[in-house]
Design a protein around this motif. Structure first.
Motif, PDB file in Angstrom:
ATOM      1  N   LEU A  88       0.819  -1.211   0.000  1.00 11.43           N
ATOM      2  CA  LEU A  88       0.000   0.000   0.000  1.00 11.43           C
ATOM      3  C   LEU A  88       0.854   1.263   0.000  1.00 11.43           C
ATOM      4  CD1 LEU A  88      -2.706  -1.186   2.549  1.00 11.43           C
ATOM      5  CD2 LEU A  88      -2.983  -0.903   0.077  1.00 11.43           C
ATOM      6  N   THR A  89       1.934   1.264   0.752  1.00 12.26           N
ATOM      7  CA  THR A  89       2.809   2.431   0.788  1.00 12.26           C
ATOM      8  C   THR A  89       3.395   2.706  -0.586  1.00 12.26           C
ATOM      9  OG1 THR A  89       3.391   1.993   3.100  1.00 12.26           O
ATOM     10  CG2 THR A  89       4.851   3.445   1.878  1.00 12.26           C
ATOM     11  N   TYR A  90       3.814   1.637  -1.241  1.00 17.40           N
ATOM     12  CA  TYR A  90       4.433   1.778  -2.556  1.00 17.40           C
ATOM     13  C   TYR A  90       3.428   2.305  -3.575  1.00 17.40           C
ATOM     14  CZ  TYR A  90       7.700   0.581  -6.304  1.00 17.40           C
ATOM     15  OH  TYR A  90       8.571   0.632  -7.357  1.00 17.40           O
ATOM     16  N   ALA A  91       2.175   1.835  -3.463  1.00 21.42           N
ATOM     17  CA  ALA A  91       1.155   2.219  -4.445  1.00 21.42           C
ATOM     18  C   ALA A  91       0.599   3.605  -4.183  1.00 21.42           C
ATOM     19  CB  ALA A  91       0.019   1.201  -4.445  1.00 21.42           C
ATOM     20  N   ALA A  92       0.320   3.886  -2.909  1.00 19.92           N
ATOM     21  CA  ALA A  92      -0.346   5.146  -2.573  1.00 19.92           C
ATOM     22  C   ALA A  92       0.621   6.301  -2.424  1.00 19.92           C
ATOM     23  CB  ALA A  92      -1.144   4.977  -1.281  1.00 19.92           C
ATOM     24  N   ALA A  93       1.907   5.990  -2.278  1.00 19.56           N
ATOM     25  CA  ALA A  93       2.925   7.023  -2.073  1.00 19.56           C
ATOM     26  C   ALA A  93       2.555   7.908  -0.886  1.00 19.56           C
ATOM     27  CB  ALA A  93       3.118   7.847  -3.341  1.00 19.56           C
ATOM     28  N   MET A  94       2.066   7.272   0.172  1.00 21.84           N
ATOM     29  CA  MET A  94       1.760   8.012   1.389  1.00 21.84           C
ATOM     30  C   MET A  94       1.968   7.073   2.581  1.00 21.84           C
ATOM     31  SD  MET A  94      -2.431   8.217   1.557  1.00 21.84           S
ATOM     32  CE  MET A  94      -2.518   9.301   0.139  1.00 21.84           C
ATOM     33  N   CYS A 367     -14.048  -1.890  -3.608  1.00 22.10           N
ATOM     34  CA  CYS A 367     -14.153  -1.115  -4.848  1.00 22.10           C
ATOM     35  C   CYS A 367     -15.264  -0.079  -4.744  1.00 22.10           C
ATOM     36  CB  CYS A 367     -14.406  -2.045  -6.032  1.00 22.10           C
ATOM     37  SG  CYS A 367     -12.997  -3.069  -6.486  1.00 22.10           S
ATOM     38  N   GLY A 368     -16.424  -0.484  -4.210  1.00 18.52           N
ATOM     39  CA  GLY A 368     -17.525   0.456  -4.044  1.00 18.52           C
ATOM     40  C   GLY A 368     -17.169   1.596  -3.114  1.00 18.52           C
ATOM     41  N   PHE A 369     -16.454   1.295  -2.054  1.00 19.53           N
ATOM     42  CA  PHE A 369     -16.000   2.311  -1.110  1.00 19.53           C
ATOM     43  C   PHE A 369     -15.120   3.346  -1.808  1.00 19.53           C
ATOM     44  CE2 PHE A 369     -12.641   3.593   1.950  1.00 19.53           C
ATOM     45  CZ  PHE A 369     -13.417   4.168   2.949  1.00 19.53           C
ATOM     46  N   PHE A 370     -14.163   2.867  -2.596  1.00 17.38           N
ATOM     47  CA  PHE A 370     -13.286   3.783  -3.335  1.00 17.38           C
ATOM     48  C   PHE A 370     -14.063   4.577  -4.368  1.00 17.38           C
ATOM     49  CE2 PHE A 370      -9.727   1.822  -1.328  1.00 17.38           C
ATOM     50  CZ  PHE A 370      -8.634   2.637  -1.561  1.00 17.38           C
ATOM     51  N   GLU A 371     -14.989   3.927  -5.042  1.00 20.68           N
ATOM     52  CA  GLU A 371     -15.762   4.626  -6.072  1.00 20.68           C
ATOM     53  C   GLU A 371     -16.569   5.775  -5.481  1.00 20.68           C
ATOM     54  OE1 GLU A 371     -18.060   1.521  -7.814  1.00 20.68           O
ATOM     55  OE2 GLU A 371     -16.290   0.471  -8.579  1.00 20.68           O
ATOM     56  N   VAL A 372     -17.169   5.549  -4.320  1.00 18.11           N
ATOM     57  CA  VAL A 372     -17.946   6.608  -3.671  1.00 18.11           C
ATOM     58  C   VAL A 372     -17.046   7.794  -3.336  1.00 18.11           C
ATOM     59  CG1 VAL A 372     -19.201   7.240  -1.557  1.00 18.11           C
ATOM     60  CG2 VAL A 372     -19.754   5.112  -2.760  1.00 18.11           C
ATOM     61  N   HIS A 373     -15.902   7.527  -2.755  1.00 17.55           N
ATOM     62  CA  HIS A 373     -15.009   8.626  -2.383  1.00 17.55           C
ATOM     63  C   HIS A 373     -14.451   9.334  -3.608  1.00 17.55           C
ATOM     64  CE1 HIS A 373     -14.964   8.388   1.975  1.00 17.55           C
ATOM     65  NE2 HIS A 373     -14.997   7.083   1.868  1.00 17.55           N
ATOM     66  N   MET A 432      -6.616   0.284  -6.855  1.00 15.71           N
ATOM     67  CA  MET A 432      -7.608   1.343  -6.693  1.00 15.71           C
ATOM     68  C   MET A 432      -6.926   2.699  -6.588  1.00 15.71           C
ATOM     69  SD  MET A 432     -10.546  -0.086  -6.918  1.00 15.71           S
ATOM     70  CE  MET A 432     -11.495   1.372  -6.499  1.00 15.71           C
ATOM     71  N   PHE A 433      -5.819   2.757  -5.870  1.00 14.71           N
ATOM     72  CA  PHE A 433      -5.080   4.013  -5.768  1.00 14.71           C
ATOM     73  C   PHE A 433      -4.522   4.436  -7.128  1.00 14.71           C
ATOM     74  CE2 PHE A 433      -4.801   3.602  -1.083  1.00 14.71           C
ATOM     75  CZ  PHE A 433      -5.128   4.912  -0.761  1.00 14.71           C
ATOM     76  N   ARG A 434      -4.196   3.450  -7.933  1.00 14.71           N
ATOM     77  CA  ARG A 434      -3.662   3.773  -9.265  1.00 14.71           C
ATOM     78  C   ARG A 434      -4.772   4.018 -10.277  1.00 14.71           C
ATOM     79  NH1 ARG A 434       0.574  -1.083  -8.495  1.00 14.71           N
ATOM     80  NH2 ARG A 434       2.287   0.082  -7.560  1.00 14.71           N
ATOM     81  N   GLY A 435      -6.020   3.788  -9.855  1.00 12.33           N
ATOM     82  CA  GLY A 435      -7.137   4.130 -10.707  1.00 12.33           C
ATOM     83  C   GLY A 435      -7.640   3.034 -11.621  1.00 12.33           C
ATOM     84  N   SER A 436      -7.111   1.810 -11.453  1.00 11.95           N
ATOM     85  CA  SER A 436      -7.559   0.715 -12.318  1.00 11.95           C
ATOM     86  C   SER A 436      -7.575  -0.571 -11.530  1.00 11.95           C
ATOM     87  CB  SER A 436      -6.627   0.558 -13.506  1.00 11.95           C
ATOM     88  OG  SER A 436      -6.929  -0.638 -14.229  1.00 11.95           O
ATOM     89  N   SER A 438      -9.056  -3.544 -13.115  1.00 12.39           N
ATOM     90  CA  SER A 438      -9.459  -4.627 -14.027  1.00 12.39           C
ATOM     91  C   SER A 438      -8.467  -5.776 -14.023  1.00 12.39           C
ATOM     92  CB  SER A 438      -9.627  -4.072 -15.446  1.00 12.39           C
ATOM     93  OG  SER A 438      -8.426  -3.439 -15.873  1.00 12.39           O
ATOM     94  N   ASP A 439      -7.169  -5.458 -14.063  1.00  7.85           N
ATOM     95  CA  ASP A 439      -6.189  -6.530 -14.118  1.00  7.85           C
ATOM     96  C   ASP A 439      -6.186  -7.333 -12.829  1.00  7.85           C
ATOM     97  OD1 ASP A 439      -5.499  -5.716 -16.626  1.00  7.85           O
ATOM     98  OD2 ASP A 439      -3.747  -4.560 -15.982  1.00  7.85           O
ATOM     99  N   GLN A 440      -6.245  -6.643 -11.677  1.00  9.49           N
ATOM    100  CA  GLN A 440      -6.190  -7.344 -10.399  1.00  9.49           C
ATOM    101  C   GLN A 440      -7.429  -8.195 -10.182  1.00  9.49           C
ATOM    102  OE1 GLN A 440      -4.125  -8.019  -8.190  1.00  9.49           O
ATOM    103  NE2 GLN A 440      -5.353  -8.668  -6.448  1.00  9.49           N
ATOM    104  N   ARG A 441      -8.612  -7.673 -10.519  1.00  8.78           N
ATOM    105  CA  ARG A 441      -9.831  -8.447 -10.319  1.00  8.78           C
ATOM    106  C   ARG A 441      -9.789  -9.731 -11.141  1.00  8.78           C
ATOM    107  NH1 ARG A 441     -14.321  -5.949  -8.377  1.00  8.78           N
ATOM    108  NH2 ARG A 441     -15.106  -8.069  -8.191  1.00  8.78           N
ATOM    109  N   GLY A 442      -9.180  -9.619 -12.326  1.00  9.57           N
ATOM    110  CA  GLY A 442      -9.130 -10.790 -13.176  1.00  9.57           C
ATOM    111  C   GLY A 442      -8.170 -11.842 -12.684  1.00  9.57           C
ATOM    112  N   GLY A 443      -7.139 -11.435 -11.915  1.00  8.91           N
ATOM    113  CA  GLY A 443      -6.140 -12.406 -11.500  1.00  8.91           C
ATOM    114  C   GLY A 443      -6.265 -12.852 -10.071  1.00  8.91           C
ATOM    115  N   ALA A 444      -7.329 -12.390  -9.366  1.00 10.55           N
ATOM    116  CA  ALA A 444      -7.412 -12.705  -7.939  1.00 10.55           C
ATOM    117  C   ALA A 444      -7.783 -14.148  -7.716  1.00 10.55           C
ATOM    118  CB  ALA A 444      -8.433 -11.802  -7.277  1.00 10.55           C
TER     119      ALA A 444
END
Length: 444
Positions: A88-94, A367-373, A432-436, A438-444
């Motif tokens: 998460l740190t690496y992705a969100a840069a925070m 995903c829904g949580f992120f979409e709302v925010h 989600m932080f990177r804005g996409s 699709s790839d992760q949902r497909g490989g989970a």
């Protein structure tokens, strides 16, 4: 603040009041488990979450057990949190604020005060802090001495957490070592290994440049639990003479659960008196006016980091119900943290009788949580997850099928994500932080 005689929801029926009062008296003079300065640091970090500058990762057992307090078990949970935090740190840069559901999560609310099997009715199992899981009259009788054991086990856990965080176990150079066992060979484990190699290269570059990387060798890990047992919480509440404020010293952060968040209830009244950072779980019945009521009661000074809302709406409802709550806080000018609990609203019973959750619905609620925010321009402040570092089969997905639940279903209460599933969730949030996604949902 003695809540012994305070009528309240979800409290045990202690029959042995003599022993209860003796245990509470001893706890009232026992050494604090956490200290005011630690709670203040966490409140400061959560203030950054509320401002949109940090992310909260909160996770651990649904219900801790006394038997589960071992060095190996605690280390496995901490390593799982650290692996997730690194992703998460690496992705969100925070910064990622790490808070364990541990060192106090020994009591659970129940939908019914009793449990019936084959015509026999006994008190419900309320967690090791209250009674035993065995279905016998002796095991299910609430025992006040268990509160003393809860304190002792929490102290042991906190000592191990502090030793791990400060003693080199959390060193970023150990990132590869956290990726061991069954998770290493999973898809999420492979993805993590790639990230760990990138971290290695970055640290080597810093070494070459002479950068002082001492902060890379340690981290802060805080503890939290549901502030359910008011007798126990009140006995461990202490004044802090330098500040004049009062702290619950049972854990750094306490939360109000869905079943005890009544605006006129004694749990909220107790929470209003302590200076710890606090959270409130919000289920699908929560209203915008209730949210403002919690803020007025628990955060009258409007201090970012004091109050966090943990939403547990369910994947099918979060997109419809969450916006009104967030919009109400925006209209009132409140700075609070918003965190997603994707576990509790997505539980169902499998055909073989096991309570479980599917990884797909857990992912969908996040995903829904992120979409709302994202639609409101607000900050998705964190995730709150029931997880373990062990190779359990309690949630469906990531190579665990419904008919495999029986193989290693070990939870004392609700189903937890195993380490591989937890890491998959961390990569989803990263996407989600990177804005996409699709790839992760497909490989989970």
């Amino acid at each position: 603040m003695n809540a012994t005689n305070t009528p309240s929801h979800q409290q045990p029926e202690w029959r042995d009041t003599v022993t209860l009062n003796s245990v509470l008296k001893d706890l009232s003079v026992a050494t604090p488990l956490v200290f005011a300065a630690e709670c203040d640091r966490l409140r400061g970090h959560l203030g950054e979450v509320a401002r949109g500058n940090a992310f909260l990762l909160q996770g651990g057992d649904c219900a801790e057990t006394f038997a589960g307090v071992t060095a190996d078990s605690i280390r496995a949970k901490l390593e799982t949190l650290l692996q997730m935090a690194l992703v998460l740190t690496y992705a969100a840069a925070m910064p990622v604020v790490k808070v364990g559901r541990m060192a106090g999560q020994y009591a659970k609310p129940r939908s019914s005060p009793v449990e019936s099997r084959d015509g026999v009715t006994l008190p419900a199992y309320r967690g090791d802090a209250v009674n035993g899981a065995g279905f016998t009259a002796a095991a299910r009788t609430p025992d006040p001495e268990r509160l003393r054991t809860m304190y002792e086990k929490s102290a042991v856990t906190l000592n191990l957490v502090r030793a791990f965080a400060e003693g080199g176990g959390a060193d970023l150079r150990q990132a590869h070592a956290w990726n061991q066992g069954f998770v290493r060979m999973s898809p999420s484990g492979f993805r993590y290994e790639v990230l760990a190699r990138e971290i290695d290269r970055a640290l080597s570059f810093m070494d070459v440049c002479g950068v002082d990387a001492r902060e890379m060798h340690r981290t802060e890990i805080f503890t939290s639990h549901e502030g359910l047992l008011l007798d126990y919480e009140a006995a461990l509440t202490r004044p802090d003479p330098p500040t004049g404020r009062t702290y619950a010293t049972s854990g750094h952060l306490l939360w109000l659960g869905e079943r005890t968040r009544q605006l006129d209830g004694p749990h909220l009244e107790f929470f209003s008196r302590i200076a710890n950072p606090v959270a409130v779980k919000l289920g699908p019945s929560a209203t915008p006016d209730e949210v403002i009521g919690y803020a007025e009661a628990l955060d009258p000074d409007r201090e970012p980091g004091r109050l966090t809302f943990v939403v547990r709406m369910g994947a099918s409802r979060v997109r419809d119900l969450l916006p009104a709550l967030v919009e109400k806080t925006l209209a009132e000018g409140l700075e609070v943290g918003w965190v997603c609990d994707p576990m509790h609203g997505n539980t169902f019973t499998a055909p073989d009788g096991y309570k479980t959750r599917t990884l797909d619905t857990v992912f969908d609620e996040v995903c829904g949580f992120f979409e709302v925010h994202r639609s409101l321009g607000t900050h998705p402040g964190g995730i709150h997850v029931e997880l373990t570092g062990d190779d359990v089969t309690e949630c469906v997905g990531a190579d665990v099928a419904v008919d495999q639940l029986v193989e290693r279903y070990e939870t004392a209460c609700d189903p937890r994500l195993n380490r591989s599933q937890s890491l998959s969730l961390a990569f989803l949030v990263a996407e989600m932080f990177r804005g996409s996604v699709s790839d992760q949902r497909g490989g989970a």
